[in-house]
Design a protein around this motif. Structure first.
Motif, PDB file in Angstrom:
ATOM      1  N   TYR A 109      -9.021   5.140   7.662  1.00 47.24           N
ATOM      2  CA  TYR A 109      -7.961   5.885   7.793  1.00 47.24           C
ATOM      3  C   TYR A 109      -7.926   6.482   9.251  1.00 47.24           C
ATOM      4  O   TYR A 109      -8.809   6.847   9.800  1.00 47.24           O
ATOM      5  CB  TYR A 109      -7.608   6.933   7.021  1.00 47.24           C
ATOM      6  CG  TYR A 109      -7.298   6.424   5.541  1.00 47.24           C
ATOM      7  CD1 TYR A 109      -5.951   6.111   4.898  1.00 47.24           C
ATOM      8  CD2 TYR A 109      -8.257   6.365   4.461  1.00 47.24           C
ATOM      9  CE1 TYR A 109      -5.913   5.678   3.690  1.00 47.24           C
ATOM     10  CE2 TYR A 109      -8.363   5.876   3.494  1.00 47.24           C
ATOM     11  CZ  TYR A 109      -7.058   5.630   2.759  1.00 47.24           C
ATOM     12  OH  TYR A 109      -7.048   5.239   1.587  1.00 47.24           O
ATOM     13  N   ILE A 118       1.986   5.990  14.131  1.00 49.77           N
ATOM     14  CA  ILE A 118       2.343   5.858  12.637  1.00 49.77           C
ATOM     15  C   ILE A 118       3.286   4.590  12.273  1.00 49.77           C
ATOM     16  O   ILE A 118       3.189   3.796  11.524  1.00 49.77           O
ATOM     17  CB  ILE A 118       3.356   7.069  12.135  1.00 49.77           C
ATOM     18  CG1 ILE A 118       2.373   8.304  12.043  1.00 49.77           C
ATOM     19  CG2 ILE A 118       3.883   6.847  11.029  1.00 49.77           C
ATOM     20  CD1 ILE A 118       1.370   8.434  10.902  1.00 49.77           C
ATOM     21  N   LYS A 119       3.986   4.092  13.348  1.00 43.75           N
ATOM     22  CA  LYS A 119       4.730   2.794  13.260  1.00 43.75           C
ATOM     23  C   LYS A 119       3.878   1.690  13.172  1.00 43.75           C
ATOM     24  O   LYS A 119       4.372   0.497  12.832  1.00 43.75           O
ATOM     25  CB  LYS A 119       5.885   2.712  14.450  1.00 43.75           C
ATOM     26  CG  LYS A 119       5.521   2.366  15.701  1.00 43.75           C
ATOM     27  CD  LYS A 119       6.481   2.361  16.825  1.00 43.75           C
ATOM     28  CE  LYS A 119       5.911   1.734  18.030  1.00 43.75           C
ATOM     29  NZ  LYS A 119       7.246   1.743  19.218  1.00 43.75           N
ATOM     30  N   LYS A 121       1.426   1.257  11.280  1.00 49.60           N
ATOM     31  CA  LYS A 121       0.991   1.218   9.785  1.00 49.60           C
ATOM     32  C   LYS A 121      -0.679   1.013   9.525  1.00 49.60           C
ATOM     33  O   LYS A 121      -1.044   1.464   8.370  1.00 49.60           O
ATOM     34  CB  LYS A 121       2.011   0.662   8.941  1.00 49.60           C
ATOM     35  CG  LYS A 121       3.384   1.216   8.986  1.00 49.60           C
ATOM     36  CD  LYS A 121       4.284   0.366   8.238  1.00 49.60           C
ATOM     37  CE  LYS A 121       5.576   0.837   8.050  1.00 49.60           C
ATOM     38  NZ  LYS A 121       6.733   0.372   7.591  1.00 49.60           N
ATOM     39  N   PHE A 122      -0.989  -0.116  10.143  1.00 47.25           N
ATOM     40  CA  PHE A 122      -2.121  -0.597   9.906  1.00 47.25           C
ATOM     41  C   PHE A 122      -2.729  -1.299  11.403  1.00 47.25           C
ATOM     42  O   PHE A 122      -2.086  -1.690  12.237  1.00 47.25           O
ATOM     43  CB  PHE A 122      -2.231  -1.931   8.847  1.00 47.25           C
ATOM     44  CG  PHE A 122      -2.080  -1.829   7.649  1.00 47.25           C
ATOM     45  CD1 PHE A 122      -3.117  -1.051   6.736  1.00 47.25           C
ATOM     46  CD2 PHE A 122      -0.787  -1.870   7.134  1.00 47.25           C
ATOM     47  CE1 PHE A 122      -2.784  -1.021   5.416  1.00 47.25           C
ATOM     48  CE2 PHE A 122      -0.438  -1.604   5.846  1.00 47.25           C
ATOM     49  CZ  PHE A 122      -1.354  -1.073   4.917  1.00 47.25           C
ATOM     50  N   ILE A 127      -5.983   1.930   7.804  1.00 55.65           N
ATOM     51  CA  ILE A 127      -4.512   2.386   7.524  1.00 55.65           C
ATOM     52  C   ILE A 127      -4.139   3.538   8.120  1.00 55.65           C
ATOM     53  O   ILE A 127      -5.277   4.540   8.650  1.00 55.65           O
ATOM     54  CB  ILE A 127      -4.627   2.957   5.961  1.00 55.65           C
ATOM     55  CG1 ILE A 127      -5.039   1.588   5.146  1.00 55.65           C
ATOM     56  CG2 ILE A 127      -3.219   3.421   5.656  1.00 55.65           C
ATOM     57  CD1 ILE A 127      -5.334   2.223   3.685  1.00 55.65           C
ATOM     58  N   ILE A 129      -1.788   6.779   8.638  1.00 56.89           N
ATOM     59  CA  ILE A 129      -1.060   7.426   7.690  1.00 56.89           C
ATOM     60  C   ILE A 129      -0.840   8.890   8.270  1.00 56.89           C
ATOM     61  O   ILE A 129      -1.793   9.664   8.873  1.00 56.89           O
ATOM     62  CB  ILE A 129      -1.815   7.458   6.345  1.00 56.89           C
ATOM     63  CG1 ILE A 129      -0.812   7.854   5.232  1.00 56.89           C
ATOM     64  CG2 ILE A 129      -3.202   8.108   6.317  1.00 56.89           C
ATOM     65  CD1 ILE A 129      -1.525   7.368   3.801  1.00 56.89           C
ATOM     66  N   ASN A 130       0.245   9.667   7.849  1.00 57.20           N
ATOM     67  CA  ASN A 130       0.579  11.124   7.923  1.00 57.20           C
ATOM     68  C   ASN A 130      -0.320  11.547   6.998  1.00 57.20           C
ATOM     69  O   ASN A 130      -0.645  11.546   5.982  1.00 57.20           O
ATOM     70  CB  ASN A 130       2.114  11.365   8.210  1.00 57.20           C
ATOM     71  CG  ASN A 130       2.728  11.357   6.594  1.00 57.20           C
ATOM     72  OD1 ASN A 130       2.257  11.724   5.654  1.00 57.20           O
ATOM     73  ND2 ASN A 130       3.717  10.556   6.715  1.00 57.20           N
TER      74      ASN A 130
END
Length: 142
Positions: A109, A118-119, A121-122, A127, A129-130
């Protein structure tokens, strides 16, 4: 063990709000429940950010206390060599340091509040993630 790269904004939020979700993530690192992956580039950003007058004033930390805290963070982390160069974040190229570190350190992560990261996503099965979403996801895994 889950391996994470943590954005400087999460470290700052954790320091400013000790009972926040970012602070819970830092606690998980301190407790050895998740592994922190860092690079020299991220450590330099942390040094810079924690030296901002506004943040130093709010936290009431001296420069030596900041250095000591960052040394403790680095000592418990997996440090990556920093050889990889990625150009995936066009709007804020400095954010690529987090992708580089995550790939080199085989992180699961990237935890960030940064909209450019964040935009995505992967990124290569990592991953992005916030903090709140990370705590929800790993709640049952730890």
């Amino acid at each position: 063990m889950i391996r994470v790269v943590i954005d400087a904004n999460v470290f700052v939020s954790a320091a400013l709000k000790p009972h926040s979700k970012p602070a819970k993530i830092i606690d998980l690192v301190k407790e050895g429940k998740i592994a922190l992956v860092l690079s020299q580039a991220i450590l330099e950003e942390l040094r810079k950010v924690f030296r901002y007058p506004k943040i130093r004033k709010e936290l009431r930390l001296t420069l030596s206390e900041i250095a000591e805290t960052l040394a403790k963070i680095a000592a418990g982390a997996v440090l990556t060599p920093g050889n990889l160069k990625i150009r995936a974040v066009k709007d804020d190229p400095e954010d690529n340091r987090y992708l580089e570190c995550a790939v080199e350190g085989q992180a699961d992560y990237i935890i960030s509040g940064d909209r450019h990261l964040i935009k995505l996503k992967f990124f290569q099965e990592i991953i992005i993630i916030n903090p709140a979403a990370f705590l929800e996801v790993i709640g049952e895994k730890i």
